[in-house]
Motif scaffolding. Structure first.
Motif, PDB file in Angstrom:
ATOM      1  N   LEU A 176      99.347  59.971  12.181  1.00 37.02           N
ATOM      2  CA  LEU A 176      99.110  58.865  13.110  1.00 37.02           C
ATOM      3  C   LEU A 176     100.402  58.077  13.293  1.00 37.02           C
ATOM      4  CD1 LEU A 176      97.207  57.274  14.898  1.00 37.02           C
ATOM      5  CD2 LEU A 176      96.519  55.942  12.887  1.00 37.02           C
ATOM      6  N   LEU A 177     100.834  57.956  14.547  1.00 35.41           N
ATOM      7  CA  LEU A 177     102.138  57.374  14.848  1.00 35.41           C
ATOM      8  C   LEU A 177     102.053  56.069  15.618  1.00 35.41           C
ATOM      9  CD1 LEU A 177     105.277  57.756  14.974  1.00 35.41           C
ATOM     10  CD2 LEU A 177     104.891  58.960  17.144  1.00 35.41           C
ATOM     11  N   ALA A 178     101.166  56.019  16.618  1.00 37.56           N
ATOM     12  CA  ALA A 178     101.144  54.864  17.507  1.00 37.56           C
ATOM     13  C   ALA A 178      99.755  54.666  18.089  1.00 37.56           C
ATOM     14  CB  ALA A 178     102.169  55.037  18.632  1.00 37.56           C
ATOM     15  N   VAL A 179      99.524  53.458  18.595  1.00 38.79           N
ATOM     16  CA  VAL A 179      98.255  53.116  19.226  1.00 38.79           C
ATOM     17  C   VAL A 179      98.547  52.361  20.516  1.00 38.79           C
ATOM     18  CG1 VAL A 179      98.078  50.995  17.857  1.00 38.79           C
ATOM     19  CG2 VAL A 179      96.027  51.966  18.915  1.00 38.79           C
ATOM     20  N   GLY A 180      97.749  52.637  21.549  1.00 37.64           N
ATOM     21  CA  GLY A 180      97.912  51.917  22.802  1.00 37.64           C
ATOM     22  C   GLY A 180      98.651  52.714  23.855  1.00 37.64           C
ATOM     23  N   GLY A 181      99.216  52.015  24.809  1.00 38.45           N
ATOM     24  CA  GLY A 181      99.880  52.680  25.920  1.00 38.45           C
ATOM     25  C   GLY A 181      98.882  53.134  26.969  1.00 38.45           C
ATOM     26  N   ASP A 182      99.149  54.266  27.584  1.00 41.07           N
ATOM     27  CA  ASP A 182      98.287  54.772  28.644  1.00 41.07           C
ATOM     28  C   ASP A 182      98.390  56.290  28.700  1.00 41.07           C
ATOM     29  OD1 ASP A 182     100.578  55.562  30.404  1.00 41.07           O
ATOM     30  OD2 ASP A 182     100.902  53.401  30.485  1.00 41.07           O
ATOM     31  N   LEU A 183      97.640  56.883  29.632  1.00 38.43           N
ATOM     32  CA  LEU A 183      97.633  58.339  29.797  1.00 38.43           C
ATOM     33  C   LEU A 183      98.296  58.745  31.107  1.00 38.43           C
ATOM     34  CD1 LEU A 183      94.016  59.122  28.536  1.00 38.43           C
ATOM     35  CD2 LEU A 183      96.161  59.680  27.363  1.00 38.43           C
ATOM     36  N   SER A 184      99.307  58.003  31.514  1.00 41.35           N
ATOM     37  CA  SER A 184     100.021  58.362  32.740  1.00 41.35           C
ATOM     38  C   SER A 184     100.734  59.692  32.547  1.00 41.35           C
ATOM     39  CB  SER A 184     101.045  57.280  33.081  1.00 41.35           C
ATOM     40  OG  SER A 184     102.076  57.240  32.104  1.00 41.35           O
ATOM     41  N   PRO A 185     100.948  60.460  33.617  1.00 44.94           N
ATOM     42  CA  PRO A 185     101.657  61.739  33.485  1.00 44.94           C
ATOM     43  C   PRO A 185     103.015  61.601  32.812  1.00 44.94           C
ATOM     44  CG  PRO A 185     100.607  61.601  35.631  1.00 44.94           C
ATOM     45  CD  PRO A 185     100.445  60.249  34.990  1.00 44.94           C
TER      46      PRO A 185
END
Length: 231
Positions: free
Chosen positions: A24-33
């Motif tokens: 597990l490295l990170a949480v959040g952001g988005d699923l943009s291309p």
């Protein structure tokens, strides 16, 4: 240390991933291309369910399969020669990812949310994500999908509605990918099914080094041209 992502397009060094839970490295952001492509280019992938926030992983060790080392049993070889199935490439991507999602939802739950379906559909239309489809007559009975980075294919998920259909999909991918210069399939996490097919585990550092090399290499010919594949 777990990193909280925002709108900025970046990821921390995968070597900073947690030991527990593994990768597990990170949480959040988005699923943009753009974010998804950056993630795969760095050896990172999203994995979460609908009850969780968006989670990003880079596990150690990493499951990989060298396509020319796929374990093909005698029964699988006979099945491939039997012409029981027709196999196609990139003709029904949305149907494959939806089948991967819906079948897993009914069995044990899935990380393939509706948002994942939409995001990877965008990647497919942009020419980055690809599918293998296995048919019996007009029925889609198996398949797999993933992303291509140079001579590396990042496998995401597979499904079957009849016995051995997903193995036929993997066999078709390995033969087709190798024929066009592909060298490695990223399987992400090991499981008994993948290990039985010849997958092995590499230390994360070894995988990341190979990733940098392979994604700079080009495949030969029109590798991802939609159409029928011969086993």
């Amino acid at each position: 240390m777990l990193t909280l992502l925002n709108h900025k397009l970046w990821f921390p060094d995968p070597q900073q991933a947690l030991d527990d839970p593994n990768g597990l490295l990170a949480v959040g952001g988005d699923l943009s291309p753009d974010r998804l492509l950056l993630a795969y280019q760095m050896g990172i992938f999203p994995w979460f369910d609908k009850s969780q926030p968006l989670l990003w992983w880079s596990p150690d060790p990493r499951a990989v399969l060298e396509p020319e080392r796929l374990h093909v049993s005698r029964s699988l070889a006979r099945l491939a020669r039997s012409q029981r199935f027709k196999v196609t490439l990139n003709t029904a991507f949305e149907h494959v990812i939806h089948a991967c999602r819906s079948l897993r939802e009914h069995r044990q739950g899935t990380w393939i949310t509706r948002e994942i379906e939409v995001a990877y559909g965008e990647l497919h239309r942009a020419g980055h994500a690809h599918s293998i489809e296995v048919w019996q007559g007009h029925d889609l009975v198996g398949g797999l999908y993933g992303l291509n980075l140079g001579a590396l294919f990042c496998g995401e998920s597979m499904f079957h509605r009849v016995d051995n259909a997903s193995k036929i999909a993997m066999l078709a991918l390995c033969r087709h990918f190798t024929h066009h210069g592909g060298q490695l399939i990223d399987c992400q996490l090991p499981n008994p099914h993948l290990l039985s097919l010849g997958a092995v585990t590499w230390p994360r550092q070894q995988f990341l080094h190979k990733l940098k090399v392979l994604q700079q290499q080009s495949l030969t010919g029109a590798c991802w041209q939609p159409g029928e594949l011969r086993l």
